[in-house]
Scaffold this motif. Structure first.
Motif, PDB file in Angstrom:
ATOM      1  N   THR A  23       0.811  -1.204   0.000  1.00 15.95           N
ATOM      2  CA  THR A  23       0.000   0.000   0.000  1.00 15.95           C
ATOM      3  C   THR A  23       0.851   1.265   0.000  1.00 15.95           C
ATOM      4  OG1 THR A  23      -0.167  -0.193   2.375  1.00 15.95           O
ATOM      5  CG2 THR A  23      -1.976  -1.069   1.096  1.00 15.95           C
ATOM      6  N   PHE A  74       3.433  -6.756   9.496  1.00 11.96           N
ATOM      7  CA  PHE A  74       2.155  -6.958   8.826  1.00 11.96           C
ATOM      8  C   PHE A  74       2.401  -7.343   7.378  1.00 11.96           C
ATOM      9  CE2 PHE A  74       1.611  -3.173   6.124  1.00 11.96           C
ATOM     10  CZ  PHE A  74       2.636  -2.361   6.608  1.00 11.96           C
ATOM     11  N   ASP A 132      -4.140  -6.513   6.840  1.00 16.16           N
ATOM     12  CA  ASP A 132      -5.301  -5.738   6.415  1.00 16.16           C
ATOM     13  C   ASP A 132      -6.442  -6.687   6.073  1.00 16.16           C
ATOM     14  OD1 ASP A 132      -4.640  -2.804   6.277  1.00 16.16           O
ATOM     15  OD2 ASP A 132      -2.907  -3.655   5.259  1.00 16.16           O
ATOM     16  N   TYR A 184      -6.127  -4.723  10.744  1.00 15.54           N
ATOM     17  CA  TYR A 184      -6.241  -3.268  10.592  1.00 15.54           C
ATOM     18  C   TYR A 184      -7.657  -2.932  10.154  1.00 15.54           C
ATOM     19  CZ  TYR A 184      -1.185  -3.103  11.117  1.00 15.54           C
ATOM     20  OH  TYR A 184       0.091  -3.209  11.593  1.00 15.54           O
ATOM     21  N   ARG A 238     -11.946   5.785  -0.527  1.00 12.72           N
ATOM     22  CA  ARG A 238     -11.950   4.954   0.670  1.00 12.72           C
ATOM     23  C   ARG A 238     -13.311   4.913   1.341  1.00 12.72           C
ATOM     24  NH1 ARG A 238      -6.172   4.438   3.551  1.00 12.72           N
ATOM     25  NH2 ARG A 238      -6.998   2.335   3.723  1.00 12.72           N
ATOM     26  N   LYS A 286      -9.601   2.567  12.619  1.00 12.45           N
ATOM     27  CA  LYS A 286      -8.825   3.475  11.795  1.00 12.45           C
ATOM     28  C   LYS A 286      -9.755   4.300  10.932  1.00 12.45           C
ATOM     29  CE  LYS A 286      -7.907   0.446   7.826  1.00 12.45           C
ATOM     30  NZ  LYS A 286      -6.963  -0.475   7.180  1.00 12.45           N
ATOM     31  N   HIS A 287      -9.326   5.414  10.414  1.00 13.66           N
ATOM     32  CA  HIS A 287      -8.023   6.023  10.605  1.00 13.66           C
ATOM     33  C   HIS A 287      -8.269   7.247  11.473  1.00 13.66           C
ATOM     34  CE1 HIS A 287      -8.075   3.891   6.736  1.00 13.66           C
ATOM     35  NE2 HIS A 287      -6.838   3.585   6.973  1.00 13.66           N
ATOM     36  N   MET A 305      -5.377   3.237  14.634  1.00 17.54           N
ATOM     37  CA  MET A 305      -4.345   3.663  13.674  1.00 17.54           C
ATOM     38  C   MET A 305      -4.508   5.152  13.365  1.00 17.54           C
ATOM     39  SD  MET A 305      -3.699   2.321   9.746  1.00 17.54           S
ATOM     40  CE  MET A 305      -3.383   0.625  10.176  1.00 17.54           C
ATOM     41  N   ASP A 347       0.147   4.868  10.456  1.00 19.40           N
ATOM     42  CA  ASP A 347      -0.176   4.293   9.160  1.00 19.40           C
ATOM     43  C   ASP A 347       1.124   4.253   8.345  1.00 19.40           C
ATOM     44  OD1 ASP A 347      -1.498   3.171   7.056  1.00 19.40           O
ATOM     45  OD2 ASP A 347      -3.033   4.715   6.883  1.00 19.40           O
ATOM     46  N   MET A 357       5.008   2.565  11.626  1.00 22.76           N
ATOM     47  CA  MET A 357       4.794   1.588  10.554  1.00 22.76           C
ATOM     48  C   MET A 357       5.672   1.922   9.342  1.00 22.76           C
ATOM     49  SD  MET A 357       1.339   0.647   8.379  1.00 22.76           S
ATOM     50  CE  MET A 357       0.257   0.047   9.635  1.00 22.76           C
ATOM     51  N   GLU A 391      -7.961   2.806  -1.648  1.00 24.80           N
ATOM     52  CA  GLU A 391      -6.950   3.814  -1.314  1.00 24.80           C
ATOM     53  C   GLU A 391      -6.412   4.500  -2.564  1.00 24.80           C
ATOM     54  OE1 GLU A 391      -3.986   2.646   1.479  1.00 24.80           O
ATOM     55  OE2 GLU A 391      -2.870   4.523   1.235  1.00 24.80           O
TER      56      GLU A 391
HETATM   57  C1  BGC Z   1      -3.604   2.254   4.679  1.00 27.32           C
HETATM   58  C2  BGC Z   1      -4.043   1.519   5.916  1.00 27.32           C
HETATM   59  C3  BGC Z   1      -3.464   0.138   5.936  1.00 27.32           C
HETATM   60  C4  BGC Z   1      -1.961   0.232   5.803  1.00 27.32           C
HETATM   61  C5  BGC Z   1      -1.249  -1.095   5.877  1.00 27.32           C
HETATM   62  C6  BGC Z   1      -2.115   2.148   4.430  1.00 27.32           C
HETATM   63  O1  BGC Z   1      -1.756   2.639   3.186  1.00 27.32           O
HETATM   64  O2  BGC Z   1      -3.982   3.612   4.792  1.00 27.32           O
HETATM   65  O3  BGC Z   1      -5.439   1.508   5.972  1.00 27.32           O
HETATM   66  O4  BGC Z   1      -3.860  -0.522   7.094  1.00 27.32           O
HETATM   67  O5  BGC Z   1      -1.645   0.843   4.580  1.00 27.32           O
HETATM   68  O6  BGC Z   1      -1.386  -1.820   4.723  1.00 27.32           O
END
Ligand code: BGC
Length: 761
Positions: free
Chosen positions: A35, A56, A85, A129, A143, A182-183, A226, A261, A293, A497
């Motif tokens: 992502t 993750f 996710d 998540y 989203r 989230k978020h 998150m 995030d 993260m 996203e």
């Molecule tokens: C997203 C999150 C997702 C994270 C991990 C991000 O780009 O906004 O919703 O949990 O990536 O994959």
């Protein structure tokens, strides 16, 4: 659970600063769906060195075991926490979150999360998540597909149901996973509907619209939250101490984990509030973000910042404690492999029962917007009343799009395509003719963008045939059929996203197909696959029956066939307004009144649009929030209040009798809204405060009762985001009850509150 908090105290007392910082490092080893553009390197080495606390995006039980084994080689043998996710199912994919919210069936929502939890836990996932609970009133934002929609009350019920489903009451159980709300927060309100964009919100809107689902999720016990990518009133959320720590933790009582995030800490530099990585890490930690993260800015810089006196080690210790407490709650200190071991024995993935629930969810989430002449349900195949059906459109044989966005662990190969589901339902009784009819989009550059995640299968394939030939084939199919079912819509990555749209129309080639099908004169059912509210004014005019099927997941084929032939009723209700036109967004039924409301139609010097025709509500959509038809025909009696004068702690009972005048059983979602016509601030014209999904037999009536307390009628007043009070003001309240937010009947009550009127903290 044998290990306890004293154990954590002793553990922390023996940890070096480096080991504590290691626990704050949350990484993804990469591979498959990503992502962000950055992934972490040397993950195995870093685990061995105690420099990683959680991972993750690990896709198999074998890989989880390998990584966990490495953590068991470290000095303190602190287990890793694995996250993923899991947004609307792990391997058994349920309809999109927006669609699950459209079911207004919170037991179904909970059960879907339970299935997802078990499937995820079985490969060693400890944390998901999800749920995403960003209220969104601008469907340009891609989203919105992951969100429960436009309403804080519905979103709050959704948040609770998802958390209960994932966590199952006891996080230490091997089939429970930790939910992550989230978020946090405000992410659904980005400028222009663009992803990651700036959000400016009044403190009142923050408290009354954005926070309720987070608070509800927290009260349901969510273990994690998150941070969101956006700025909120100028302060990036990853650096927003006022909102994360002062408000959410200290004021509202949240005591769980906060994760960043994806590269959100590092992005503080691009936001223009951090000078460099060290500065970004300092700001993030100080704000209250416990785990970093992907950025690895905490890992690389915090030790030096402590040394230089720029960061207080106590903050690192506190964040580390929260990570360890999460692992404790998850039972990982007792047995880091317990989910894996349970999963190997239980084998809960894609079971018949899971698939059955996903199938039921399709009907529960599908929204029927139009049904002229009761075209739906189509005659049962065995009735002999149907000779042939034309099933037309680019999604008819599709597997890749059906799971929608954010189904990162699922495989298209397990999806039941619509044509297969329909064909199974028809058996030999009715002839099925299929035709693609059109590409999803015709532009190669757009197809390329929409295929962003498809390294194995493409979701948008541009046919070699010219568009006219495809339409001709579809028209011919329609010509030989008694009824046409056209399945049209968005590609799955049209929402999700960074998939905001500047237009909310169905792609033009698909509109052309629908026009051509209409011209055949055959009865036309239009089924729309979408991750967001679309502008469907033309389609609604062309279709005899119009169904919003969202993206239905693994069992879409069976679920949609159930709906088409009446084995199940489409019982969804819109969780977000479907606008009449693009220019109306952002849009919500819960808008505040203006000083110059439109008198039903446009009039100069009133609020509205000079270019919208008279029949269009000026500040509401083509289809309002809460709208949806069923296969029955439901009539509402007037709402009745058990008393119209109330005082203090009285409880108000509102009843309404609903009657199914039709010949088929039907679900009805009875909705209760409240309006506060006179207050010290201008209150939204209506706000959802209750709903009940019931089933009515043919010709049957049922009386539904809602109870309201004074606390259901308050609102927040706030000078700043942290300085808020709930305010209760006595006076008249309008209680609106009906089948959706527009078609309500009203009873007025007067509520006095001699003792406690005024602000409460
Ligand atoms: C997203 C999150 C997702 C994270 C991990 C991000 O780009 O906004 O919703 O949990 O990536 O994959």
């Amino acid at each position: 659970m044998t290990k306890d908090r004293d154990f954590i105290d002793r553990l922390i007392a023996g940890m070096t600063l480096g080991e504590k910082i290691g626990q704050l490092n949350l990484v993804t080893p990469g591979g498959e769906t990503l992502t962000g553009t950055v992934v972490n390197t040397d993950v195995a080495d870093k685990i061995r060195e105690g420099r990683i606390g959680g991972i993750f995006g690990v896709k198999s039980a074998e890989a989880v075991r390998v990584f966990q084994d490495l953590a068991q080689e470290t000095r303190l043998r602190i287990p890793l926490m694995f996250a993923e996710d899991v947004i609307h199912g792990q391997k058994t994919v349920f309809p999109l979150p927006l669609a699950l919210s459209a079911s207004w069936d919170m037991e179904l929502v909970r059960a879907s999360a339970r299935v997802a939890a078990q499937e995820a836990a079985s490969i060693g996932i400890d944390q998901v998540y999800s749920p995403m609970v960003d209220v969104c009133r601008d469907p340009r934002w891609g989203r919105i597909a992951e969100s429960p929609g436009e309403d804080p009350y519905l979103a709050a019920r959704f948040a609770e149901a998802m958390v209960r489903g994932y966590q199952g009451g006891d996080l230490s159980r091997p089939d429970a996973v930790m939910a992550c709300l989230k978020h946090f927060c405000g992410y659904g309100g980005g400028m222009g509907g663009r992803d990651y964009d700036a959000v400016d919100l009044s403190p009142m809107t923050l408290h009354d619209v954005v926070l309720p689902p987070f608070v509800a999720g927290m009260r349901a016990g969510a273990g994690a939250v998150m941070a969101s990518f956006n700025t909120l009133n100028g302060v990036p959320m990853h650096a927003n101490r006022a909102v994360i720590t002062d408000l959410f933790r200290d004021r509202l009582g949240y005591d769980g984990l906060v994760v960043a995030d994806y590269t959100g800490i590092l992005e503080l530099i691009a936001h223009g509030v951090a000078a460099d990585r060290a500065d970004a890490a300092r700001l993030g930690l100080t704000a209250g973000v416990d785990m970093d993260m992907v950025s690895e800015a905490y890992l690389d810089t915090l030790a030096a910042s402590v040394e230089a006196g720029l960061v207080d080690e106590a903050l690192i210790t506190a964040a580390c404690r929260r990570v360890l407490e999460a692992k404790l709650k998850l039972g990982l200190f007792d047995d880091p492999y317990h989910r894996l071991d349970w999963g190997r024995a239980a084998q809960p993935i894609l079971t018949a029962a899971n698939r059955q629930l996903a199938r039921q969810a399709v009907a529960a989430a599908t929204v029927l917007l139009k049904n002229d002449g009761n075209l739906l349900p189509l005659p049962a195949p065995e009735s002999g009343r149907l000779g042939a059906i034309a099933l037309v459109g680019p999604f008819v044989h599709d597997r890749v799009n059906m799971n929608g966005t954010w189904a990162v662990a699922a495989s298209p190969s397990t999806v039941v395509p619509i044509a297969d589901g329909v064909s199974e339902a028809l058996g030999d009784a009715v002839r099925l003719i299929t035709a693609k009819g059109t590409n999803i989009v015709d532009e190669p550059w757009l197809a390329e963008r929409l295929n962003v995640h498809d390294w194995k299968d493409l979701s948008v394939v541009i046919d070699e045939r010219p568009p006219a030939a495809m339409i001709a084939e579809a028209v011919e199919a329609a010509g030989s059929a008694d009824v046409v079912v056209a399945v049209v819509g968005e590609a799955r990555e049209y929402s999700g996203e960074s998939s905001s749209r500047s237009d909310l129309a169905l792609p033009e080639p698909q509109k052309k197909l629908l026009r051509a099908l209409k011209a055949t004169g055959k009865p036309l059912v239009v089924v729309v696959m979408t991750g967001r509210p679309l502008v469907l004014a033309e389609e609604a005019a062309l279709a005899d029956a119009l169904l919003i099927a969202w993206f239905g997941g693994t069992e879409i084929g069976h679920g949609l066939a159930d709906v088409l032939f009446g084995k199940a009723e489409p019982s969804g209700r819109l969780p977000a307004t479907f606008p009449y036109c693009l220019g109306q967004v952002p849009v919500t039924y819960a808008h505040r009144p203006t000083g110059r409301p439109t008198p039903g139609r446009f009039q100069k010097f009133t609020s509205g649009y000079v270019d919208l025709p008279d029949e269009v509500p000026q500040n509401d959509g083509l289809y309002p929030f809460g709208f949806g038809l069923g296969y029955g025909r439901v009539a509402y009696g007037p709402p009745r209040a058990d008393r119209t004068a109330l005082s203090g702690d009285d409880r108000l009972k509102v009843t309404v009798t609903v009657t199914n005048l039709g010949d088929l059983p039907t679900f009805e979602t009875v909705q209760l809204y409240v309006g506060d016509p006179l207050a010290s601030v201008s209150r939204p014209v209506k706000e959802l405060k209750g709903f009940r999904k019931i089933v009515l037999s043919p010709r049957a009536a049922e009386t539904v009762t809602f109870a309201l307390a004074a606390a259901d009628l308050d609102f927040s007043v706030a000078e700043t985001v942290t300085d808020t009070r709930r305010r209760w003001e006595a006076g008249a309240f309008d209680i609106h009850v009906g089948p959706n937010s527009r078609d309500t009947q009203t009873v007025r009550v007067v509520w006095e509150m001699p003792d406690t009127q005024g602000d409460r903290s």
